[in-house]
Design an enzyme around this catalytic site. Structure first.
Site, PDB file in Angstrom:
ATOM      1  N   LYS A 239      -5.571  11.671  -2.371  1.00 35.76           N
ATOM      2  CA  LYS A 239      -5.764  10.227  -2.287  1.00 35.76           C
ATOM      3  C   LYS A 239      -4.398   9.548  -2.214  1.00 35.76           C
ATOM      4  CE  LYS A 239      -6.069   6.885  -5.168  1.00 35.76           C
ATOM      5  NZ  LYS A 239      -5.369   5.810  -4.434  1.00 35.76           N
TER       6      LYS A 239
ATOM      7  N   GLU B 218       3.861  13.487 -12.471  1.00 34.13           N
ATOM      8  CA  GLU B 218       5.224  13.100 -12.074  1.00 34.13           C
ATOM      9  C   GLU B 218       5.288  11.586 -12.182  1.00 34.13           C
ATOM     10  OE1 GLU B 218       7.614  15.073 -11.438  1.00 34.13           O
ATOM     11  OE2 GLU B 218       6.550  16.963 -11.175  1.00 34.13           O
TER      12      GLU B 218
ATOM     13  N   CYS C   7      11.809   7.027  -8.345  1.00 33.48           N
ATOM     14  CA  CYS C   7      11.679   7.352  -9.771  1.00 33.48           C
ATOM     15  C   CYS C   7      12.975   7.896 -10.349  1.00 33.48           C
ATOM     16  CB  CYS C   7      10.548   8.355  -9.952  1.00 33.48           C
ATOM     17  SG  CYS C   7      10.663   9.704  -8.781  1.00 33.48           S
TER      18      CYS C   7
ATOM     19  N   GLU D 285      11.039   0.441 -16.449  1.00 36.95           N
ATOM     20  CA  GLU D 285      11.318   0.771 -15.051  1.00 36.95           C
ATOM     21  C   GLU D 285      11.108  -0.475 -14.185  1.00 36.95           C
ATOM     22  OE1 GLU D 285       8.439   3.307 -13.005  1.00 36.95           O
ATOM     23  OE2 GLU D 285      10.110   4.488 -12.231  1.00 36.95           O
TER      24      GLU D 285
HETATM   25  P1  NAD Z   1       0.670   3.693  -9.639  1.00 42.45           P
HETATM   26  O1  NAD Z   1       0.675   4.402 -10.939  1.00 42.45           O
HETATM   27  O2  NAD Z   1       0.283   2.288  -9.608  1.00 42.45           O
HETATM   28  O3  NAD Z   1      -0.299   4.428  -8.605  1.00 42.45           O
HETATM   29  C1  NAD Z   1      -0.118   5.781  -8.254  1.00 42.45           C
HETATM   30  C2  NAD Z   1      -1.425   6.311  -7.707  1.00 42.45           C
HETATM   31  O4  NAD Z   1      -2.363   6.400  -8.774  1.00 42.45           O
HETATM   32  C3  NAD Z   1      -2.074   5.416  -6.653  1.00 42.45           C
HETATM   33  O5  NAD Z   1      -2.615   6.238  -5.628  1.00 42.45           O
HETATM   34  C4  NAD Z   1      -3.168   4.702  -7.425  1.00 42.45           C
HETATM   35  O6  NAD Z   1      -4.247   4.260  -6.644  1.00 42.45           O
HETATM   36  C5  NAD Z   1      -3.596   5.792  -8.394  1.00 42.45           C
HETATM   37  N1  NAD Z   1      -4.244   5.310  -9.624  1.00 42.45           N
HETATM   38  C6  NAD Z   1      -4.020   4.168 -10.295  1.00 42.45           C
HETATM   39  N2  NAD Z   1      -4.821   4.087 -11.380  1.00 42.45           N
HETATM   40  C7  NAD Z   1      -5.552   5.227 -11.400  1.00 42.45           C
HETATM   41  C8  NAD Z   1      -6.541   5.751 -12.295  1.00 42.45           C
HETATM   42  N3  NAD Z   1      -6.930   5.081 -13.374  1.00 42.45           N
HETATM   43  N4  NAD Z   1      -7.075   6.958 -12.012  1.00 42.45           N
HETATM   44  C9  NAD Z   1      -6.673   7.652 -10.930  1.00 42.45           C
HETATM   45  N5  NAD Z   1      -5.758   7.207 -10.034  1.00 42.45           N
HETATM   46  C10 NAD Z   1      -5.184   6.004 -10.284  1.00 42.45           C
HETATM   47  O7  NAD Z   1       2.122   3.973  -9.055  1.00 42.45           O
HETATM   48  P2  NAD Z   1       2.771   3.356  -7.731  1.00 42.45           P
HETATM   49  O8  NAD Z   1       3.077   1.954  -8.084  1.00 42.45           O
HETATM   50  O9  NAD Z   1       1.973   3.708  -6.550  1.00 42.45           O
HETATM   51  O10 NAD Z   1       4.133   4.218  -7.642  1.00 42.45           O
HETATM   52  C11 NAD Z   1       5.243   3.900  -8.335  1.00 42.45           C
HETATM   53  C12 NAD Z   1       5.376   4.749  -9.586  1.00 42.45           C
HETATM   54  O11 NAD Z   1       5.401   6.134  -9.246  1.00 42.45           O
HETATM   55  C13 NAD Z   1       6.659   4.495 -10.323  1.00 42.45           C
HETATM   56  O12 NAD Z   1       6.452   4.416 -11.710  1.00 42.45           O
HETATM   57  C14 NAD Z   1       7.509   5.715  -9.990  1.00 42.45           C
HETATM   58  O13 NAD Z   1       8.516   5.991 -10.907  1.00 42.45           O
HETATM   59  C15 NAD Z   1       6.491   6.779  -9.900  1.00 42.45           C
HETATM   60  N6  NAD Z   1       6.987   7.912  -9.098  1.00 42.45           N
HETATM   61  C16 NAD Z   1       7.322   9.067  -9.732  1.00 42.45           C
HETATM   62  C17 NAD Z   1       7.829  10.152  -9.023  1.00 42.45           C
HETATM   63  C18 NAD Z   1       8.201  11.443  -9.718  1.00 42.45           C
HETATM   64  O14 NAD Z   1       8.424  12.431  -9.036  1.00 42.45           O
HETATM   65  N7  NAD Z   1       8.259  11.475 -11.030  1.00 42.45           N
HETATM   66  C19 NAD Z   1       7.990  10.044  -7.639  1.00 42.45           C
HETATM   67  C20 NAD Z   1       7.644   8.848  -7.002  1.00 42.45           C
HETATM   68  C21 NAD Z   1       7.129   7.791  -7.758  1.00 42.45           C
END
Ligand code: NAD
Length: 481
Positions: free
Chosen positions: A176, A250, A284, A383
């Site tokens: 997804k 992650e 991140c 963050e």
């Molecule tokens: P987000 O947490 O808002 O969403 C990430 C994904 O999770 C999306 O596809 C979203 O639809 C889904 N999601 C949200 N709520 C959910 C739930 N309750 N159940 C299942 N799925 C759900 O994050 P974002 O804003 O898309 O991305 C940014 C974040 O990702 C930042 O915090 C960043 O640091 C992190 N990130 C981490 C890494 C890593 O390798 N550690 C890499 C890239 C981004």
């Protein structure tokens, strides 16, 4: 263009899902519509992945056959880079040069090739006699159907980081993508089919958080791999507990940069500016908190301010532009909110802090440097996910490590010094999944990437990632018959 879902090797119409607009963050205009997949859609995708897993069309192929399909996928990604990278730039606002030849595509193609090789790399203790009259065998088996949930900051690259190890291990997948950036993940479906990866092995369902939730709740999904924020990680872990799924998380980061008194300040500036503005700071591992020792503090403030001011912000398709817009109006409001609250709490803005002049179309934000901030302040602890850095002074080496570790996150950190002993002491004491010495940001396919503390657990990249998608089974064979 309207996209359907990619289920069981073909485009599938939604059952009950509405359509969602996909927006170009460089101008706020709609570029496509995708399905906000329903619970029934998720179930269909999971059933396709389940059938594909249990009939062995992928998991029972030889490692060499799985490897060959992944190698074909790498070639197809290479052949289709121009079209995919253009879509990725339009959908994310990332500079096209950066996506196509600078970072995303070359790296993700290398990742696929790495996992094609990892699929065939069998090593470790697999059999032996541990009790008289018995031979024990350890089988490393694929976990099963995996739900993979991606973020918006590197849409296709994060999908590939997840698919590579899962496919190498023999798992089947329902992927997804993030609601804001689903296009390249959906486009990947046809390339997977062309590479010879059988129908149902990878299914792509676009949708929002509820679609993700349905995937995590599904009883036939054995493991969930999420790249996203720490808040989402906590929710996913709670939901997964109901069905005792494995979770691979992650999550967010808040990387410190420790600048010791013997550091080369020109090198610090070059690496920190790249690390802070790469992907418009929506990374991140982004360089966010600079701590500078003694006299380096004033030097770092001056040099970083000048260099951040000089960064070229602009249209993602203009040559030489290194920073595009933030992903959305909401994300820009969030970044502005962090900077405004920091100012109210006494921070000084050395450069940036607002919308660049004449760029009110699209979600642009100036590279920003703040000082006079308290270690406990929100701008240090949370963050931001934008091109914003803070600079703070420190006196003793131990103080730098203490400040660096003093956040809930633990994804990546860097330190700058010419003293190897000092570098080794600090690297050992920093509680982060990656510590760079005299650099910030580079990663390779061979090296594990993942968090400590509230940055999550489980690794992307490297052979360790493939291990996360495998489960060990002990088969004990009596010599009596
Ligand atoms: P987000 O947490 O808002 O969403 C990430 C994904 O999770 C999306 O596809 C979203 O639809 C889904 N999601 C949200 N709520 C959910 C739930 N309750 N159940 C299942 N799925 C759900 O994050 P974002 O804003 O898309 O991305 C940014 C974040 O990702 C930042 O915090 C960043 O640091 C992190 N990130 C981490 C890494 C890593 O390798 N550690 C890499 C890239 C981004």
């Amino acid at each position: 263009m309207d996209y359907k879902l990619w289920i069981n090797g073909e485009w599938a119409a939604s059952k009950g899902g509405r359509m969602m607009d996909v927006i170009n963050p460089a101008n706020g205009e709609k570029i496509a519509s995708v399905v906000d997949a329903s619970v029934a859609d998720v179930d269909r995708a999971v059933q396709a992945a389940k059938t594909a897993f249990y009939d062995g069309r992928w998991s029972k192929l030889t490692p060499s056959a799985r490897s060959l399909a992944l190698l074909k996928l790498a070639v197809l990604l290479e052949k289709n880079t121009a079209e995919l990278a253009k879509t990725e730039s339009l959908n994310t606002g990332k500079p096209y040069e950066f996506v196509s030849v600078g970072a995303d595509f070359p790296f993700m193609i290398d990742n696929v090739r790495f996992f094609a090789a990892a699929a065939r790399d069998v090593h470790g203790s697999h059999a032996g006699e541990f009790m008289p009259g018995f031979t024990s065998m350890f089988r490393r088996e694929p976990v099963g159907v995996v739900g993979q949930i991606a973020p918006w900051n590197y849409p296709l690259m994060m999908a590939i980081w997840k698919l590579g190890p899962a496919l190498a291990a023999g798992c089947t997948v329902v992927l997804k993508p993030a609601p804001a950036t689903p296009l390249t993940a959906l486009m990947l479906g046809e390339l997977l089919a062309e590479a010879g990866i059988p129908a149902g092995v990878v299914n792509v369902v676009s949708g929002g958080n509820e679609t993700g939730q349905a995937l995590v709740e599904h009883p036939d999904v054995r493991m969930v791999s999420l790249t996203g924020s720490t808040g989402t990680g906590k929710k996913v872990m709670k939901t997964a507990a109901e069905t005792l799924k494995r979770v691979h998380l992650e999550l967010g980061g808040k990387a410190p940069i420790l600048v010791f008194d013997d550091a080369n300040i020109d090198l610090v500036v070059e690496k920190v500016v790249l690390g802070a503005t790469f992907n418009t700071g929506q990374d991140c591992t982004a360089a966010t908190r600079v701590y500078a020792q003694g006299k380096q503090y004033e030097k770092a403030k001056e040099a970083l301010t000048a260099a951040m001011k000089a960064v070229k912000v602009g249209d993602p398709f203009e040559s030489g532009v290194t920073v595009g817009p933030l992903i959305s109006a909401a994300q820009r409001e969030r970044v502005i909110g962090f900077v405004d609250r920091a100012k109210k709490n006494g921070a000084t803005v050395l450069t940036g802090g607002g919308i660049p002049g004449g760029m009110d179309k699209g979600y642009y934000f100036e590279p920003t440097v703040l000082c006079d901030v308290d270690q406990k302040a929100e701008i240090i602890q949370s963050e931001v996910f934008g091109p914003v850095i803070t600079i703070q002074p420190f006196k003793k080496d131990e103080e730098a490590v203490e400040y660096g570790n003093d956040v809930a996150y633990g994804l990546a950190a860097s330190l700058f010094t010419k003293d190897v002993g000092r570098a080794m002491r600090a690297a050992a004491a920093l509680e982060f999944g990656t510590v760079w010495v005299n650099d910030h940001i580079p990663l390779t396919s061979e090296t594990p990437h993942g968090g400590f503390k509230q940055s999550g657990f489980g690794k992307d990249l490297s052979a360790e990632a493939m291990g996360d998608y495998q489960i060990t089974k002990h088969v004990m064979i009596s010599h009596a018959s």
